[in-house]
Design an enzyme around this catalytic site. Structure first.
Site, PDB file in Angstrom:
ATOM      1  N   ARG A 138       0.623  -1.089   0.076  1.00 58.56           N
ATOM      2  CA  ARG A 138      -0.061  -0.184   0.948  1.00 58.56           C
ATOM      3  C   ARG A 138       1.170   0.813  -0.253  1.00 58.56           C
ATOM      4  NH1 ARG A 138      -5.156  -1.638   4.175  1.00 58.56           N
ATOM      5  NH2 ARG A 138      -4.991  -3.631   3.252  1.00 58.56           N
ATOM      6  N   GLU A 177     -10.890  -1.291  -4.928  1.00 62.72           N
ATOM      7  CA  GLU A 177     -11.104  -0.360  -4.575  1.00 62.72           C
ATOM      8  C   GLU A 177     -10.333   0.914  -4.019  1.00 62.72           C
ATOM      9  OE1 GLU A 177     -11.414  -1.969  -0.047  1.00 62.72           O
ATOM     10  OE2 GLU A 177     -13.123  -0.835   0.619  1.00 62.72           O
TER      11      GLU A 177
HETATM   12  C1  LIG Z   1     -10.700  -1.534   6.342  1.00 62.01           C
HETATM   13  C2  LIG Z   1      -9.552  -2.116   8.671  1.00 62.01           C
HETATM   14  C3  LIG Z   1     -10.071  -3.538   8.384  1.00 62.01           C
HETATM   15  O1  LIG Z   1      -9.781  -4.844   7.445  1.00 62.01           O
HETATM   16  C4  LIG Z   1      -8.800  -5.604   8.363  1.00 62.01           C
HETATM   17  N1  LIG Z   1      -8.622  -6.506   7.546  1.00 62.01           N
HETATM   18  C5  LIG Z   1      -7.106  -6.086   7.453  1.00 62.01           C
HETATM   19  N2  LIG Z   1      -5.860  -7.112   6.746  1.00 62.01           N
HETATM   20  C6  LIG Z   1      -6.422  -7.918   6.849  1.00 62.01           C
HETATM   21  C7  LIG Z   1      -6.565  -9.104   6.480  1.00 62.01           C
HETATM   22  N3  LIG Z   1      -5.314  -9.523   5.772  1.00 62.01           N
HETATM   23  N4  LIG Z   1      -7.274 -10.782   6.444  1.00 62.01           N
HETATM   24  C8  LIG Z   1      -8.674 -10.051   7.206  1.00 62.01           C
HETATM   25  N5  LIG Z   1      -9.240  -8.814   7.425  1.00 62.01           N
HETATM   26  C9  LIG Z   1      -7.888  -7.776   7.042  1.00 62.01           C
HETATM   27  C10 LIG Z   1      -9.014  -5.834   9.594  1.00 62.01           C
HETATM   28  O2  LIG Z   1      -9.332  -6.785  10.358  1.00 62.01           O
HETATM   29  C11 LIG Z   1     -10.502  -4.213  10.000  1.00 62.01           C
HETATM   30  O3  LIG Z   1     -11.656  -4.826  10.353  1.00 62.01           O
END
Ligand SMILES: CC[C@H]1O[C@@H](n2cnc3c(N)ncnc32)[C@H](O)[C@@H]1O
Length: 484
Positions: A101, A172
């Site tokens: 990112r 997105e």
């Molecule tokens: C926008 C933030 C959201 O993205 C989720 N998130 C970020 N990276 C991951 C990931 N690698 N796997 C699952 N959920 C993820 C995080 O838990 C939060 O709910």
């Protein structure tokens, strides 16, 4: 090139593309855009993200989609297959890691090596750029559902080139929504231009017969963002994408917690996105909606976490959104296990199924809240166009400078940070301080009145302490913060 809300010419696009593909070694494999499009065209239509959303909208069906991403290709594939089969996910993500990112691909190289050595994911997402088109095509070809890139990338130009060349048909992000909540000091001029490129790329695939869905990131900081402010940003990014030729747009909103206000926010967002697209001459755009389950602090207790997930699912069902982004019972801890992720999905789908045949009835309260959000949003958007002398892109930059657009609790120095939100007695998010947002006196008075009502009931003053109490409330098991 001067910032302008104008469709990139082919020459401008291809000139930028030359530079973009040279920013990392995996760009070399996708130099032939026509070949990339031909490959994307070969992906079966039932795996097209944009068409699946359109069908769901027509069928008034609410789709589920998780977030998910791990470092290595085979593990990521296993994860997505598990979420698709065991989790019954209708749409699949690939959540991209934080290094990608920030365009720090060399760190991903290390992270991938460490993940192999330690046999566990040492990145917090899937490093799309490092795995390149070969890795991303392997993911897409091995799945039977549409895949979308979910990230938080201010400069996502190479990422977007690689995912679309891999047959991923949704992306997105946006020049505001992936800048202000995700970075400290990246000028908006830069990210609006970079996302014009991403939108133009999506449109080129569309013009060659491959529908591509674009989804501005609705929740922004996910912390007490008033619905009219997040709706304004979503509508602006939809307009910027439409100017580049994007035809499939999913506008989004992050749950705030008061059910009537949340349903109203979705309805207002749907109506005003259509209204503004039509007003500015974009007639053939397919607009869908996405509801993000609670984005704030989550309870650690698993049962309470499932309650938060279920509660959000009720709102998604009653708002009849096109898709809902699902949380997991591991939210309070970090990256979920595949089991926890699948459990969040199944919990959500069960609630959606129970409510599928019911709909929220238009009540006086609901229509009043829709009206409030639409009027606030109108005040913001009209001012953005005004300060840009009719150019939306320049208007956005000027509006952030003046605090007309202002995102609470953002890390970016490019937001005025004068807007102060707090919940009213019912838990709806109101403007405690409107900062430099040019609301009418009636709208300011309405927000003030709702907060004074809470102050009276809680026997406290209307002040910043309300905001502080509200920020911690949900992780402490309630919606509206109570004074100590
Ligand atoms: C926008 C933030 C959201 O993205 C989720 N998130 C970020 N990276 C991951 C990931 N690698 N796997 C699952 N959920 C993820 C995080 O838990 C939060 O709910």
């Amino acid at each position: 090139m001067k910032l302008e809300n104008r469709r990139l010419s082919n020459e401008e696009f291809m000139t930028i593309r030359e530079e973009v593909l040279n920013t990392w070694e995996t760009g070399a494999a996708i130099k032939d855009l026509q070949a990339n499009i031909e490959y994307a065209k070969s992906v079966p239509r039932e795996k097209n993200f944009a068409l699946k959303l359109q069908e769901a909208k027509n069928n008034k069906q609410v789709l589920t989609q998780p977030r998910a991403g791990v470092a290595l290709i085979s593990e990521h594939l296993n994860l997505l297959k598990y979420l698709s089969e065991e989790g019954e996910a209708d749409l699949l993500p690939t959540t991209v890691d934080s290094y990608t990112r920030q365009n720090r691909y060399e760190n991903c190289t290390i992270g991938i090596k460490e993940s192999v050595r330690l046999n566990r994911s040492m990145l917090n997402g899937f490093p799309v750029v490092n795995h390149g088109v070969s890795g991303c095509r392997k993911i897409q070809e091995s799945l039977d559902k549409p895949v979308q890139a979910r990230h938080g990338t201010p400069d996502a130009r190479l990422l977007s080139e690689i995912i679309h060349a891999s047959g991923w048909t949704s992306n997105e992000g946006g020049g505001i929504s992936y800048n202000i909540p995700y970075s400290k000091d990246v000028p908006l001029e830069r990210t609006i231009k970079d996302w014009q490129y991403c939108d133009r790329l999506a449109a080129i695939y569309e013009e060659h017969g491959v529908p591509i869905n674009r989804e501005p990131f609705g929740p922004l900081t996910g912390t007490l963002v008033p619905p009219s402010m997040s709706n304004s940003v979503a509508i602006i990014e939809a307009l910027l994408a439409a100017e580049q030729g994007v035809k499939h747009i999913t506008v989004g909103y992050g749950q705030c917690g008061n059910q009537i206000q949340d349903i109203a926010a979705i309805k207002a967002l749907e109506q005003q996105t259509d209204e503004y697209l039509l007003r500015y001459g974009y007639r053939d755009t397919v607009v869908t909606t996405v509801f993000h389950q609670w984005m704030g602090g989550f309870p650690k207790d698993e049962s309470k976490a499932y309650a938060a997930i279920s509660n959000a699912s009720v709102t998604a069902a009653m708002a009849k959104v096109t898709k809902v982004i699902v949380k997991t019972p591991h939210e309070a801890f970090g990256i979920p296990t595949k089991q926890a992720n699948a459990n969040g999905l199944k919990c959500t789908k069960m609630v959606l199924n129970l409510l599928a045949d019911q709909k929220s009835y238009m009540s006086k309260k609901l229509s009043e809240q829709i009206q409030i959000i639409k009027e606030e949003t109108k005040c913001i958007l009209e001012a953005v166009f005004e300060v840009g002398d009719g150019d939306l892109a320049r208007g956005v930059v000027e509006a952030f400078k003046r605090g007309i657009l202002d995102i609470p609790f953002a890390p970016s120095i490019h937001t005025a940070n004068k807007l102060l939100p707090a919940r009213d007695h019912y838990g709806a998010v109101r403007y405690l301080d409107c900062g430099n947002i040019p609301f009418t006196d009636e709208l300011k008075a309405y927000n003030r009145r709702m907060l004074e009502k809470r102050a009276k009931i809680q026997n406290r003053p209307v002040d910043f302490q309300m905001t502080v109490d509200d920020i911690f409330a949900v992780s402490e098991g309630k919606l509206v913060g109570k004074p100590e």
